[in-house]
Scaffold this motif. Sequence first.
Motif, mmCIF file in Angstrom:
data_model
loop_
_atom_site.group_PDB
_atom_site.id
_atom_site.type_symbol
_atom_site.label_atom_id
_atom_site.label_comp_id
_atom_site.label_asym_id
_atom_site.label_seq_id
_atom_site.Cartn_x
_atom_site.Cartn_y
_atom_site.Cartn_z
ATOM 1 N N ALA A 200 7.981 -5.583 9.075
ATOM 2 C CA ALA A 200 7.382 -5.517 7.740
ATOM 3 C C ALA A 200 8.407 -5.607 6.622
ATOM 4 C CB ALA A 200 6.572 -4.235 7.604
ATOM 5 N N TRP A 201 9.687 -5.579 6.954
ATOM 6 C CA TRP A 201 10.754 -5.680 5.955
ATOM 7 C C TRP A 201 11.333 -7.094 5.869
ATOM 8 C CZ3 TRP A 201 9.916 -1.553 9.141
ATOM 9 C CH2 TRP A 201 9.707 -0.300 8.540
ATOM 10 N N VAL A 202 10.757 -8.058 6.587
ATOM 11 C CA VAL A 202 11.361 -9.385 6.700
ATOM 12 C C VAL A 202 11.473 -10.085 5.359
ATOM 13 C CG1 VAL A 202 9.177 -10.580 7.203
ATOM 14 C CG2 VAL A 202 11.350 -11.503 8.076
ATOM 15 N N PRO A 272 6.287 -1.012 3.113
ATOM 16 C CA PRO A 272 6.600 -0.363 4.393
ATOM 17 C C PRO A 272 7.474 0.876 4.275
ATOM 18 C CG PRO A 272 7.784 -2.445 4.178
ATOM 19 C CD PRO A 272 6.788 -2.399 3.074
ATOM 20 N N ASP A 273 8.075 1.111 3.108
ATOM 21 C CA ASP A 273 8.847 2.338 2.911
ATOM 22 C C ASP A 273 7.987 3.509 2.479
ATOM 23 O OD1 ASP A 273 11.336 1.281 3.618
ATOM 24 O OD2 ASP A 273 11.665 0.469 1.611
ATOM 25 N N GLU A 274 6.698 3.274 2.265
ATOM 26 C CA GLU A 274 5.804 4.352 1.843
ATOM 27 C C GLU A 274 5.648 5.399 2.942
ATOM 28 O OE1 GLU A 274 2.819 1.606 -0.938
ATOM 29 O OE2 GLU A 274 2.254 2.179 1.109
ATOM 30 N N ALA A 307 -0.560 5.938 9.069
ATOM 31 C CA ALA A 307 -0.478 4.564 8.581
ATOM 32 C C ALA A 307 0.697 3.871 9.249
ATOM 33 C CB ALA A 307 -0.301 4.545 7.068
ATOM 34 N N CYS A 308 0.482 2.643 9.668
ATOM 35 C CA CYS A 308 1.558 1.824 10.214
ATOM 36 C C CYS A 308 1.547 0.498 9.447
ATOM 37 C CB CYS A 308 1.391 1.596 11.707
ATOM 38 S SG CYS A 308 -0.177 0.831 12.175
ATOM 39 N N PHE A 309 2.592 -0.298 9.632
ATOM 40 C CA PHE A 309 2.694 -1.569 8.923
ATOM 41 C C PHE A 309 2.912 -2.708 9.904
ATOM 42 C CE2 PHE A 309 3.069 0.798 5.080
ATOM 43 C CZ PHE A 309 2.706 -0.086 4.071
#
Length: 370
Positions: A200-202, A272-274, A307-309
């Motif tokens: 999710a950080w791509v 995604p850092d949440e 929660a997941c991403f």
Amino acid sequence: MSAGKILVVGGGIAGLSTAWGLVRRGFAVELFEQGALPYPKASSYDEHRIIRHAYGDMEGYAYLMPEAFRVWNALWAALGVCHYDAMPAVYLMRGESDWYETTKRSMGRMGVACTDISIDAAMARYPMVNPEGVTRVVQTDGAGMLYPIRILTDMVKLIAGLGVVLHPNSLVESVDLQAGTVRTAAGLTQGDAVVVTAGAWVNRLIPSTTGVAVPSRQAVMFLAPPPALMDAWQAAPVLIDIGPDSGTYTLPPRAGTRLKIGDHQFTRQGDPDEDRTGTDADVERLTAAARRAWLDFDAYTVLERKACFYTVTADERFLVRREGTRGWLGSACSGHGFKLGPLIGEGIAATIAGERDADTLAIWAAGRAG
């Protein structure tokens, strides 16, 4: 490419599998992860995930599954332990859809059983199911549950023992896919190639993926069923509810895991850092779908809302391709990346080693090869 040094960015299932495939081929490998290894915020990190051959109209991925199972079996042999529990996947259909015909066709071609169960028999067998609106029940073989946290933990130990240099808690600030470098707070690391499997950080590392591989905040709930249904749930298969207002998947509490329910409606939003604690807003749609799927759902105790991403493309296909002269992108997420992660990682490693055609890698990984 003759054996050299490959830098892998991301320590989820795709990154670990790519590193495993590369080190077995004689490459020196360094793997960078922004957090611990395994990383609790990684898309891969979970108690259990579904694996299956049934893929509806995404038939290309169905035809990758026999090969994926072969890679999983090779991994179990390397680990010396199997983190897979084979069981049927039972689909509860509420209304007609194209899913049935395409699944029946692909399963028949692969020789994997796909059998209709009478609705009455299914309701007797699965007393937790809400029968309202159920029009067809289908049981498929070639399915079961994977246990990701155990898999990731053992893979980290495996590749470390094979000589992969691990860099946990090393946030990658940038990559240069022309020069083959990775920059962290510790400085610049040079390689012969860089593989970015950053989940999710791509977008932060490969800007060309922005708006294409979209981070998507997804909610799951871990549950304790009512005491009267505990035995039924522990004996249950994977249960998937398909309908215009449902779309839930439920994994039974096996091997020390909890009962888990999620849905397949992507939010395509979020950072995604949440914080990963599921909010009321996160689970609102999922709770409504669960009430349609399971009888007396409000009698279940919610143990955790999480929660997941994922990264999700518009067509839910993987993005796996060459980037620059020394770079490779491995974005195999979209909610179904875990089951195919080792196969995709093996495919990237084989391509870098010159064992397969780089020009067809993207088509193959997108499930469009034939």
